[in-house]
Design an enzyme around this catalytic site. Structure first.
Site, mmCIF file in Angstrom:
data_model
loop_
_atom_site.group_PDB
_atom_site.id
_atom_site.type_symbol
_atom_site.label_atom_id
_atom_site.label_comp_id
_atom_site.label_asym_id
_atom_site.label_seq_id
_atom_site.Cartn_x
_atom_site.Cartn_y
_atom_site.Cartn_z
ATOM 1 N N TYR A 126 0.833 -1.203 0.000
ATOM 2 C CA TYR A 126 0.000 0.000 0.000
ATOM 3 C C TYR A 126 0.864 1.248 0.000
ATOM 4 O O TYR A 126 1.843 1.341 0.752
ATOM 5 C CB TYR A 126 -0.931 0.022 1.222
ATOM 6 C CG TYR A 126 -1.873 1.200 1.141
ATOM 7 C CD1 TYR A 126 -2.892 1.210 0.197
ATOM 8 C CD2 TYR A 126 -1.727 2.318 1.956
ATOM 9 C CE1 TYR A 126 -3.751 2.297 0.074
ATOM 10 C CE2 TYR A 126 -2.569 3.404 1.837
ATOM 11 C CZ TYR A 126 -3.578 3.389 0.891
ATOM 12 O OH TYR A 126 -4.409 4.471 0.759
ATOM 13 N N ASN A 212 -2.914 6.098 7.027
ATOM 14 C CA ASN A 212 -3.511 6.824 8.144
ATOM 15 C C ASN A 212 -4.109 5.850 9.148
ATOM 16 O O ASN A 212 -3.947 4.629 9.046
ATOM 17 C CB ASN A 212 -4.547 7.842 7.642
ATOM 18 C CG ASN A 212 -5.704 7.178 6.913
ATOM 19 O OD1 ASN A 212 -5.952 5.974 7.058
ATOM 20 N ND2 ASN A 212 -6.417 7.945 6.110
ATOM 21 N N THR A 235 2.320 9.376 11.094
ATOM 22 C CA THR A 235 3.733 9.502 11.433
ATOM 23 C C THR A 235 3.980 10.201 12.761
ATOM 24 O O THR A 235 3.148 10.965 13.258
ATOM 25 C CB THR A 235 4.480 10.247 10.307
ATOM 26 O OG1 THR A 235 5.894 10.099 10.499
ATOM 27 C CG2 THR A 235 4.132 11.723 10.297
ATOM 28 N N GLN A 257 7.829 16.509 10.110
ATOM 29 C CA GLN A 257 6.899 15.394 10.289
ATOM 30 C C GLN A 257 5.475 15.880 10.480
ATOM 31 O O GLN A 257 4.517 15.222 10.056
ATOM 32 C CB GLN A 257 7.346 14.531 11.462
ATOM 33 C CG GLN A 257 8.668 13.819 11.220
ATOM 34 C CD GLN A 257 8.696 13.021 9.929
ATOM 35 O OE1 GLN A 257 7.938 12.071 9.762
ATOM 36 N NE2 GLN A 257 9.563 13.419 9.001
ATOM 37 N N HIS A 327 10.133 7.455 14.576
ATOM 38 C CA HIS A 327 11.420 8.079 14.268
ATOM 39 C C HIS A 327 11.959 8.723 15.551
ATOM 40 O O HIS A 327 11.256 9.499 16.185
ATOM 41 C CB HIS A 327 11.280 9.198 13.239
ATOM 42 C CG HIS A 327 10.550 8.816 11.993
ATOM 43 N ND1 HIS A 327 9.218 9.115 11.792
ATOM 44 C CD2 HIS A 327 10.976 8.186 10.871
ATOM 45 C CE1 HIS A 327 8.847 8.682 10.599
ATOM 46 N NE2 HIS A 327 9.885 8.108 10.018
ATOM 47 N N ASP A 360 13.569 9.419 5.130
ATOM 48 C CA ASP A 360 12.352 9.320 4.324
ATOM 49 C C ASP A 360 12.659 9.059 2.859
ATOM 50 O O ASP A 360 11.820 8.516 2.129
ATOM 51 C CB ASP A 360 11.537 10.615 4.444
ATOM 52 C CG ASP A 360 10.818 10.731 5.779
ATOM 53 O OD1 ASP A 360 10.633 9.700 6.444
ATOM 54 O OD2 ASP A 360 10.443 11.866 6.158
ATOM 55 N N GLU A 414 3.495 -36.414 28.973
ATOM 56 C CA GLU A 414 2.393 -35.580 28.474
ATOM 57 C C GLU A 414 1.151 -36.404 28.149
ATOM 58 O O GLU A 414 0.197 -35.885 27.566
ATOM 59 C CB GLU A 414 2.857 -34.796 27.240
ATOM 60 C CG GLU A 414 3.949 -33.781 27.568
ATOM 61 C CD GLU A 414 4.347 -32.915 26.385
ATOM 62 O OE1 GLU A 414 3.930 -33.225 25.236
ATOM 63 O OE2 GLU A 414 5.072 -31.920 26.600
ATOM 64 N N HIS A 419 2.723 -40.727 20.438
ATOM 65 C CA HIS A 419 3.892 -39.986 19.966
ATOM 66 C C HIS A 419 5.149 -40.842 20.102
ATOM 67 O O HIS A 419 5.987 -40.913 19.192
ATOM 68 C CB HIS A 419 4.066 -38.685 20.758
ATOM 69 C CG HIS A 419 3.153 -37.581 20.354
ATOM 70 N ND1 HIS A 419 1.787 -37.689 20.398
ATOM 71 C CD2 HIS A 419 3.427 -36.324 19.880
ATOM 72 C CE1 HIS A 419 1.248 -36.559 19.991
ATOM 73 N NE2 HIS A 419 2.223 -35.709 19.662
#
Length: 430
Positions: A126, A212, A235, A257, A327, A360, A414, A419
């Site tokens: 995106y 966002n 951000t 920013q 950041h 950036d 167990e 097993h």
């Protein structure tokens, strides 16, 4: 403009005292879940409806024709193309060593465990295109996926009202990087498209990229149906600075920013009240000159931004670790030494000549980073993000026989005797 929180004398680093946006991801999820449900059941129709309603664009095909990307490259300003290619070169250089080789371990004679690192088959990347069309996010998403060896890469970005297509620079960068599958879908609708698929877009295995609060909420909602990188939402920057910092630099970085979004967070942590005063004055001076002054003013005045006064740099380090910024800039004496002690941050920028805006675009690092405190448990995007670990176990009969008594003992403990029997069936008489 920047409110102050005075922690001096308290030694406090409590997260609840630090600046944070009031609006949270969980609240946003409730808003976007109906749209995701519609996409899951009806495919492209709700995507077209929400795009017409919110973006003012009537979509035909969701997928962008290759001719549009080709035309965007031809129209790209030469200086911009050179900058894009420089960014690609640097990001490739920093991310190529992150491709992990297979690891073969001989646990015992005749018994090996091989850890293979296999790329995800199909990813949806995106790229935001609202208040700022982030063509640089194409580079940050695509390059690590390509280096990991992902065979199928799809990109989605919001359509622009005047063209019905994603931003032209975003299309151009996709073309430069060889990405042919691009969609004109934005926001939570793009996340739903990637997760559930439509008649044009097959579902993906992983979704990455910033966005966002609603994009972040959508990624959280589909986690489990698909993988996601991390919650890379609106951000934020934190600056840990002492009296050696230049207030002009600090103010410029806080503003840089804040221009992303009215919800962006800009936080200064300092033991120097003198620096705080100087930064306040410098912010007021610089905001009046910046192109997006209204947006910046809203962001800097919001509950998510502010100045935190601390006792000393050590106290400040504890505060920024609690904050876990996307950041983090360190502008102090012995900045590198301090930076190497940071435990919680998406990325750390050291000294006066490593501003966040370098990261950036052209540092070589990745700018798709965890936000809202998620750096306490999540990492930024990297080549490793797109790799899965598969363990391959190979034992000889003799090596299995040597392990058999231990397997049987553990299985009986167990209450899972079958097993143990699965081992002794192979080793009886060995």
């Amino acid at each position: 403009m920047l409110k102050r929180i005075d922690l001096r004398g308290s030694g406090d680093v409590a997260r609840g005292l630090l600046p944070r946006a009031r609006f949270d991801v969980a609240a946003a999820m409730a808003e976007i879940q109906p749209l995701l449900d519609e996409i899951a059941h009806h495919g492209a129709a709700p995507i077209r409806a929400v795009t017409a309603e919110r973006d003012g664009v009537t979509l035909g095909d969701l997928r962008v024709p290759e001719s549009a990307s080709t035309a965007a490259v031809r129209a790209l300003d030469p200086a911009l193309r050179e900058a894009v290619e420089q960014s690609i070169t640097r990001v490739r250089a920093a991310h190529a060593p992150q491709r992990r080789p297979d690891l073969v371990t001989e646990v015992v004679p005749g018994g090996t465990v091989t850890e293979r690192f296999v790329p995800v088959d199909r990813v949806g990347l995106y790229v935001p295109g609202g208040l700022a069309a982030l063509a640089s996010s194409v580079v940050m998403n695509v390059v690590p996926a390509q280096l990991a060896g992902v065979p199928q890469i799809a990109v989605s970005s919001p359509p622009q009202r005047d063209t019905g297509l994603p931003d032209a620079t975003i299309l151009a960068v996709c073309r430069i990087l060889g990405v042919e599958e691009v969609y004109a879908v934005g926001g939570p609708a793009a996340i739903g498209m990637f997760a559930y698929g439509t008649d044009e877009c097959r579902p993906v295995d992983m979704i990455t990229g910033p966005g966002n609060i609603y994009v972040t909420a959508a990624k959280r909602a589909v986690r489990g149906i698909v993988g996601i990188d991390a919650e890379a939402g609106t951000t934020e920057i934190a600056v840990l600075a002492d009296d050696t910092a230049d207030p002009v630099h600090v103010a410029a970085d806080l503003i840089s920013q804040a221009e992303h979004d009215p919800e962006a967070a800009s936080v200064l942590v300092t033991p120097s009240e003198g620096l705080a005063d100087a930064v306040d004055a410098e912010v007021k001076r610089q905001v009046d000159r910046t192109r997006h002054s209204q947006r910046v003013t809203i962001a800097l005045s919001g509950p998510q931004s502010g100045v935190v006064l601390v006792d000393d740099v050590e106290h400040g380090l504890a505060v920024v670790d609690a904050y876990a910024a996307e950041h983090l800039e360190i502008q102090t004496r012995d900045a590198r030494e301090l930076a190497m002690r940071v435990r919680n941050a998406g990325a750390v920028f050291v000294g006066p000549y490593s501003p966040v805006s370098l990261g950036d675009y052209c540092a070589g690092s990745n700018h798709i980073l965890p936000t809202a405190g998620c750096a306490r448990h999540s990492s930024g995007l990297s080549t490793a993000t797109f790799l899965r670990s598969i363990q391959v176990v190979e034992y000889t009969r003799e090596a299995l026989a040597a392990a058999a008594p231990h397997v049987v003992t553990l299985a009986e403990a167990e209450n899972l005797p079958a097993h143990g029997a699965a081992v002794t069936a192979r080793t009886a008489g060995a």
